[in-house]
Write a protein that holds these residues in place. Structure first.
Motif, PDB file in Angstrom:
ATOM      1  N   GLN A  84      11.335 -30.704  70.610  1.00 41.60           N
ATOM      2  CA  GLN A  84      10.118 -30.222  71.261  1.00 41.60           C
ATOM      3  C   GLN A  84      10.459 -29.743  72.673  1.00 41.60           C
ATOM      4  O   GLN A  84       9.984 -28.699  73.114  1.00 41.60           O
ATOM      5  N   LYS A  85      11.338 -30.497  73.357  1.00 38.62           N
ATOM      6  CA  LYS A  85      11.891 -30.067  74.652  1.00 38.62           C
ATOM      7  C   LYS A  85      13.403 -30.262  74.606  1.00 38.62           C
ATOM      8  O   LYS A  85      13.879 -31.230  73.984  1.00 38.62           O
ATOM      9  N   GLY A 102      14.370 -26.160  73.462  1.00 38.62           N
ATOM     10  CA  GLY A 102      13.043 -26.613  73.068  1.00 38.62           C
ATOM     11  C   GLY A 102      12.450 -25.618  72.083  1.00 38.62           C
ATOM     12  O   GLY A 102      12.984 -24.511  71.902  1.00 38.62           O
TER      13      GLY A 102
END
Lengths: 249, 249
Positions: A84-85, A102
């Motif tokens: 996600q990151k 990400g």
């Protein structure tokens, strides 16, 4: 990396040649044929970029079994890790791996893979994660789910009406994430269109070799398995764990 | 993490119970017995600390196959990653993993493992790395070498006169690192005293299960293999890759 010159002992072929035993050579060649350093049929075509998706609580072997196999496709596959990151991501077992990108800045991929692990229990309810992975999967021509990674893929809605499988111990929970998915209880892995999904943990490694076989030929997949000293179970219907876990008689 | 309640379909046992088919139950129980969520014989004794040694160019599956299997020994094994210095370490395939400790500040271990990979070619000539690993191996009651990790272990001198094996494709180079080691060409893995060494890459996973069997019992090892949907090759003498690589007839 392994040596091309891999034999500390004189091979039977060498001994036969030294003794002039040419009539026996044909038979002996099979018995002593070494795994060559480069694949018998080199991979061709454009270099492919494989993105593995990570999240806290990913299962180690779901990620690194498939990546090990693809890493032997000599200089033809670039591996990138996406979360996600970008940054450190902690596996279910403890070890921390660094995500290169990400979702927002992930490069264009040829193959995207999502593993399973305890963290899937959280991510199926993380709308940003599901949306980020959904966008990546929509934009990528080959989508691969390993173990309970199928549950996250199911949550995207992209495999409604598609045949898929998942971890056999977590069957009830995982299949509950996608009521419209055509779940297959007895399968080491299932291919349907651009989607491939595998059963639990170790099944991802067998599936990865099947994908290598489709992309580069079965000789290439068997060469990779031999290099990795891996006994490839190459039949997707051969799934003893469906029975061990009570899903089929 | 997997679900204990793992069945989306009514099991044969449930159907038999519903139908009152008790006379058939004993036979049916075997066919549909699920892998239980907790091991049938829970591990006992002190919690163990397993240290995996990393270096740039380590082979992914050498590291994460064994760690996957030990991670299922419920709450009894703490995994730590150790390198010459703590921090990011790049695998041969690309992905970067974080080492928790350097050799200088590594905690006391019960088990130390060293993987193979292209980086071993450099580390056998890195006196500080060999000395750091030697000190760790001397202080640890169980020392495990995977693949060409055996070459680094051989360079410490600790396995002179000890039986060991290594990667079958890199046999000539790896065995050349220890002229006094009693190298065994046909073996999936070899145990001798406090040392265990395995053949190439995937062999480390089979060996890890053998070590789990020795430490916690064979039922525990088989339970771990079933949880990981892994077909354990539990015979250390069953090594087709010695022949494929021309080391034996």
């Amino acid at each position: 990396m392994t040596d091309a010159s891999a034999n500390a002992h004189p091979s039977r072929r060498d001994m036969l040649l030294a003794a002039g035993g040419l009539s026996l050579l044909a038979a002996a060649t099979t018995a002593t044929a070494q795994v060559p350093f480069e694949p018998p049929v080199p991979p061709t075509g454009e270099k492919k970029r494989l993105g593995m998706v990570l999240f806290d609580g990913f299962q180690l072997l779901d990620v690194f079994g498939p990546l090990e196999m693809f890493s032997h496709v000599r200089d033809r596959v670039e591996i990138v890790l996406i979360a996600q990151k970008a940054g450190p991501v902690k596996s279910a077992a403890g070890p921390v791996t660094l995500a290169d990108f990400g979702f927002a800045d992930a490069p264009k991929l040829d193959i995207v893979m999502i593993p399973g692990g305890g963290g899937t229990r959280r991510e199926v309810n993380n709308a940003d994660f599901v949306a980020g992975f959904r966008a990546l999967a929509q934009a990528t021509p080959q989508v691969v789910a390993i173990c309970t990674g199928s549950a996250v893929l199911a949550r995207t809605g992209l495999i409604d009406g598609v045949r898929a499988t998942t971890n056999k111990m977590s069957w009830k929970w995982a299949t509950g994430q996608g009521a419209k998915v055509l779940w297959v209880p007895r399968a080491r892995w299932v291919e349907d269109g651009k989607f491939i999904s595998s059963s639990g943990i170790s099944a991802g490694t067998d599936m990865a070799l099947a994908l290598i076989a489709r992309l580069y030929g079965k000789d290439m997949a068997q060469w990779v398995a031999n290099r990795a000293e891996y006994r490839w179970h190459d039949d997707p219907a051969d799934d003893p764990f469906a029975r061990i876990n009570g899903l089929v008689d």
